[in-house]
Design an enzyme around this catalytic site. Structure first.
Site, mmCIF file in Angstrom:
data_model
loop_
_atom_site.group_PDB
_atom_site.id
_atom_site.type_symbol
_atom_site.label_atom_id
_atom_site.label_comp_id
_atom_site.label_asym_id
_atom_site.label_seq_id
_atom_site.Cartn_x
_atom_site.Cartn_y
_atom_site.Cartn_z
ATOM 1 C CG ASP A 1 -2.474 -2.946 11.904
ATOM 2 O OD1 ASP A 1 -3.684 -2.017 10.244
ATOM 3 O OD2 ASP A 1 -1.651 -3.763 10.867
ATOM 4 C CG ASP B 1 1.698 -3.047 7.196
ATOM 5 O OD1 ASP B 1 0.349 -2.894 6.937
ATOM 6 O OD2 ASP B 1 2.461 -2.663 6.594
ATOM 7 C CD GLU C 1 -1.752 -4.801 3.418
ATOM 8 O OE1 GLU C 1 -1.062 -4.960 4.360
ATOM 9 O OE2 GLU C 1 -2.372 -4.108 2.661
ATOM 10 C CG HIS D 1 -5.508 1.619 6.497
ATOM 11 N ND1 HIS D 1 -6.591 0.615 6.508
ATOM 12 C CD2 HIS D 1 -4.921 1.826 6.561
ATOM 13 C CE1 HIS D 1 -4.855 -0.203 6.568
ATOM 14 N NE2 HIS D 1 -4.447 0.528 6.243
ATOM 15 C CG ASP D 2 -4.091 0.387 2.910
ATOM 16 O OD1 ASP D 2 -3.675 -0.419 3.199
ATOM 17 O OD2 ASP D 2 -3.624 2.478 3.492
HETATM 18 O O1 TEU Z 1 -0.856 -1.478 3.285
HETATM 19 C C1 TEU Z 1 -0.077 -1.823 2.164
HETATM 20 C C2 TEU Z 1 -0.684 -1.621 1.018
HETATM 21 O O2 TEU Z 1 -0.510 -2.802 0.392
HETATM 22 C C3 TEU Z 1 -0.920 -0.469 0.449
HETATM 23 O O3 TEU Z 1 -0.333 0.236 1.254
HETATM 24 C C4 TEU Z 1 -0.538 -0.171 -0.903
HETATM 25 O O4 TEU Z 1 0.960 -1.435 -1.184
HETATM 26 C C5 TEU Z 1 -0.146 0.805 -1.333
HETATM 27 O O5 TEU Z 1 -1.276 2.283 -0.315
HETATM 28 C C6 TEU Z 1 0.621 1.785 -2.814
HETATM 29 O O6 TEU Z 1 -1.162 0.844 -3.109
HETATM 30 C C7 TEU Z 1 -0.422 -1.578 4.567
HETATM 31 C C8 TEU Z 1 -1.337 -0.529 5.354
HETATM 32 O O7 TEU Z 1 -2.384 -0.674 5.351
HETATM 33 C C9 TEU Z 1 -0.398 0.689 4.923
HETATM 34 O O8 TEU Z 1 -1.507 1.818 5.525
HETATM 35 C C10 TEU Z 1 0.927 1.269 4.930
HETATM 36 O O9 TEU Z 1 0.944 2.639 4.380
HETATM 37 C C11 TEU Z 1 1.683 -0.013 4.136
HETATM 38 O O10 TEU Z 1 1.519 -1.381 4.653
HETATM 39 C C12 TEU Z 1 2.757 0.219 5.149
HETATM 40 O O11 TEU Z 1 3.224 0.364 6.739
#
Ligand code: TEU
Ligand code: CA
Length: 688
Positions: free
Chosen positions: A179, A278, A360, A431-432
């Site tokens: 990542d 990311d 992403e 994971h989000d």
């Molecule tokens: O995620 C960005 C993202 O799109 C989500 O975090 C979403 O924007 C956020 O949950 C608010 O809705 C990436 C990673 O996947 C995430 O785990 C990180 O927290 C984030 O970037 C910052 O690096």
């Protein structure tokens, strides 16, 4: 692409790829049908400004025109054959290392733990692992705040462990990507420490540091509060779109871009096969960092997002990163062994000229996604389009039942718009986000038969639709959301900050908790259940959350022929055995307007049919003879076709994953043909 101005009509805006994605996003958020645009297509922007100003406030059309000026290209109308690529044929599997397998009893997953589970992943049929961050980090955002890109987070292990893991994948014929979090670094990163020490020096230009008494603009953070952090020691504001310790990098600075390319080359030489990047579409900020439009901020949930989600130099930065970072300038330490027929492993493959680039890209739609990944563009290979994750008018923190008929429409629309140069990532979990199984079943997953059927149904779409499947750890076991009972149980900074923000905004404890529970990223981060009693750690897990439902641990699922895990294995094997149909084959959608029925033919060879609802439904007549290969319907002799038949207390015998032919050589009577069981997923081979 004609220049757009206030005399342009909405139809002109829709002809612009970015304009189409923005209007589609607007309609999605307001839950309005695309057809409604046809009614107002002739409306000129200056008229819209007058009509809508009461709703949008002044300046909305100017903000829109400013953004649209960022995109002058259109996706090439690509005809011809889709070029083959390993990452189009591969099944990816996202590992969240913190919650995958702990090997030393400290309650935190680690690289040694992943190494110990490589055979499980190989047997599942995984072709490529994607690891969420493992680099040195203070873990304010669970590794998405990197302190050193060339060191491994202490609790995860060492660089030697990483090298062993890479070799372990390659020896099994699997690949591995990591990542890459380079929209921002941790505030503890060496570069930021040097910027603080000498803001006027070269490292001050690595970040967005601004003087002044007031915040430089009105942008808000994804993790609550303003997107600026004041640093009294240097009397400056620093931009941080995410946590206070996640400091946005200034990509306008060629030194930053060169550093990132060096990091990519360094890891490619160690043997990794590419990166997931990311929030990579955020790296180009609008010069001058202008205020965000209040109406856009309200609509999108984050003020200022129009000034960085698709910035003016994004394509330039990505093309440069592909050329200078991802195009190998040194041979890799190892390459994956070839996977020959029936799983025999061959010699190591020659190194690919480039590492795979998986972006992403929050907020990116179909058309801008094509401009970021079409093979003739020389930018990325794949992106995650997040529009599959919620139904129109809904957002992650809304509690609702996800209607899969929206997903059916989404794929029919997407596949109709992309050309031979385009390819898509197929995913439901990461994971989000909360678990898609729980969103679809909306509480009915407490019934193990429903949980199994919906788990298989989602896997079937993901593993037979045209695109690259990205499984998220636990999906293959039917993992579901966890019934957290208090904010004290949660560990995610986003959830914790949101709870505080809601409470400070006057929401009651019950209201704030309901929202956070609906959308918390911690649902997806509950450790994997390897054995009935757990098996993730000998110690205390860093995140509590244990699902005691019988039958859904890995060992139980491995032993049960009718399990979700064995369904995944059968589907991955089928996809690998027939790439011409199930990877590259075209998609012919059947009965697009039949609600709850989702049927399609792949490559003229396989008929996939899904019942998108929890009720029996008629199955349309199919024009050719077929042979039933796989079905999730409960075996015909079971007491009812409703799919709810379960022997008391044990895992439902939801039919064997691969139905054996009945003695007469015909397909089992289960292929009744006329009706589909609730949530049924069936795959048939078309007999000429
Ligand atoms: O995620 C960005 C993202 O799109 C989500 O975090 C979403 O924007 C956020 O949950 C608010 O809705 C990436 C990673 O996947 C995430 O785990 C990180 O927290 C984030 O970037 C910052 O690096
Ligand atoms: Ca550990």
């Amino acid at each position: 692409m004609p220049e757009l101005d206030r005399n342009s009509t909405l139809r002109d805006v829709y002809a612009n790829p970015l304009g189409r994605d923005i209007l589609d996003r607007l309609l999605f958020t307001l839950n309005l049908p695309t057809a409604s645009l046809k009614l107002v297509g002739g409306l000129r922007l200056r008229t819209l400004d007058t009509l809508a100003t009461r709703v949008t406030g002044p300046g909305f059309v100017d903000a829109l025109l400013g953004l649209l000026a960022n995109e002058k290209a259109s996706p090439a109308p690509s005809g011809g054959e889709t070029a083959p690529a390993w990452w189009k044929e591969a099944v990816f599997y996202q590992v969240y290392p913190r919650s995958f397998q702990d090997s030393n009893g400290d309650g935190v997953g680690d690289l040694r733990g992943i190494i110990n589970r490589l055979d499980y992943l190989r047997d599942l049929g995984v072709d490529c692992l994607w690891l969420s961050p493992i680099f040195d980090s203070p873990n304010e955002d669970m590794g998405y705040d990197v302190r050193d890109y060339r060191a491994i987070m202490a609790e995860m292990g060492t660089l030697e462990d990483a090298d062993e893991l890479i070799r372990g994948c390659h020896e099994r014929g699997m690949r591995i990507i990591l990542d890459l979090v380079v929209n921002h670094t941790s505030a503890e990163h060496e570069w930021f420490r040097r910027a603080i020490a000498d803001p006027a020096g070269p490292y001050g230009e690595y970040y967005f540091l601004r003087s002044g008494r007031e915040r430089p603009n009105n942008w808000t953070s994804f993790f609550s509060g303003p997107a600026w952090r004041y640093l009294p020691e240097i009397e400056r504001w620093a931009l941080r779109l995410f946590a206070p310790g996640q400091m946005d990098l200034n990509w306008e600075n060629p030194a930053v871009r060169a550093e990132v390319s060096d990091i990519v080359q360094w890891w490619l030489a160690r043997g990794i096969d590419g990166f997931r990047l990311d929030v990579i579409n955020f790296i180009s900020k609008q010069p001058g960092l202008p205020d965000g439009h209040p109406f856009v901020g309200k609509l999108m949930g984050f003020t200022g997002i129009e000034h960085y989600f698709y910035g003016p130099r994004l394509h330039e930065y990505l093309a440069e990163l592909r050329a200078n970072g991802f195009t190998r300038n040194a041979p890799p330490a190892s390459t994956p062994r070839a996977r020959l027929a029936d799983g025999v492993l061959g010699e190591p493959l020659p190194a690919e000229p480039t590492g795979v680039m998986v972006g992403e890209t929050p907020g990116i739609g179909v058309e801008t996604g094509r401009l970021l990944t079409a093979s003739d563009r020389g930018e990325m290979d794949l992106i995650f389009n997040f529009d599959v994750l919620e139904n129109p008018g809904k957002a992650r923190f809304d509690s609702y039942r996800y209607d899969l008929n929206y997903l059916k429409k989404f794929y029919i629309d997407y596949e109709s718009r992309i050309g031979a140069n385009d390819w898509i990532a197929l995913f439901f979990d990461n994971h989000d986000n909360p678990r898609m199984l729980s969103k679809v079943a909306a509480g009915k997953e407490k019934d193990p038969a429903v949980r199994t059927a919906v788990g298989k149904l989602l896997a079937t779409i993901q593993l037979t639709m045209r695109g690259t499947p990205f499984l998220f750890q636990g999906q293959e076991l039917g993992a579901v959301d966890h019934a957290f009972t208090s904010i004290a149980d949660m560990r995610d900074i986003e959830a914790i900050n949101l709870f505080t923000e809601l409470r400070e905004g006057g929401a009651s404890e019950v209201e704030a908790w309901a929202k956070v529970l609906a959308g918390s990223r911690d649902h997806a981060r509950v450790p994997i259940r390897w054995a009935p009693e757990g098996g993730f750690t000998e110690g205390t897990p860093w995140l509590a959350g244990f699902d005691a439902a019988p039958g859904f641990s890995a060992t139980e699922q491995l032993a049960d022929p009718g399990s979700i895990l064995n369904w995944h294995r059968a589907l991955v094997a089928l996809r690998r055995a027939h790439p011409e149909a199930l990877v590259y084959g075209d998609v012919e959608f059947l009965q697009p307007n039949w609600r709850d029925y989702f049927g399609y033919v792949r490559g003229g060879e396989f008929l996939i049919e899904l019942n998108l609802a929890g009720a029996e439904r008629p199955r349309p007549h199919f024009r050719k003879r077929t042979e039933l290969l796989l079905t999730s319907r409960i075996a015909p002799h079971a007491s009812s076709d409703s799919g709810s038949a379960t022997r008391s207390g044990t895992h439902p015998s939801s039919g064997s994953a691969m139905l054996s032919r009945s003695p007469s050589g015909t397909t089992p009577s289960g292929d009744s043909g006329a009706r589909m069981a609730p949530w049924e997923a069936s795959i048939r081979r078309i007999i000429r």
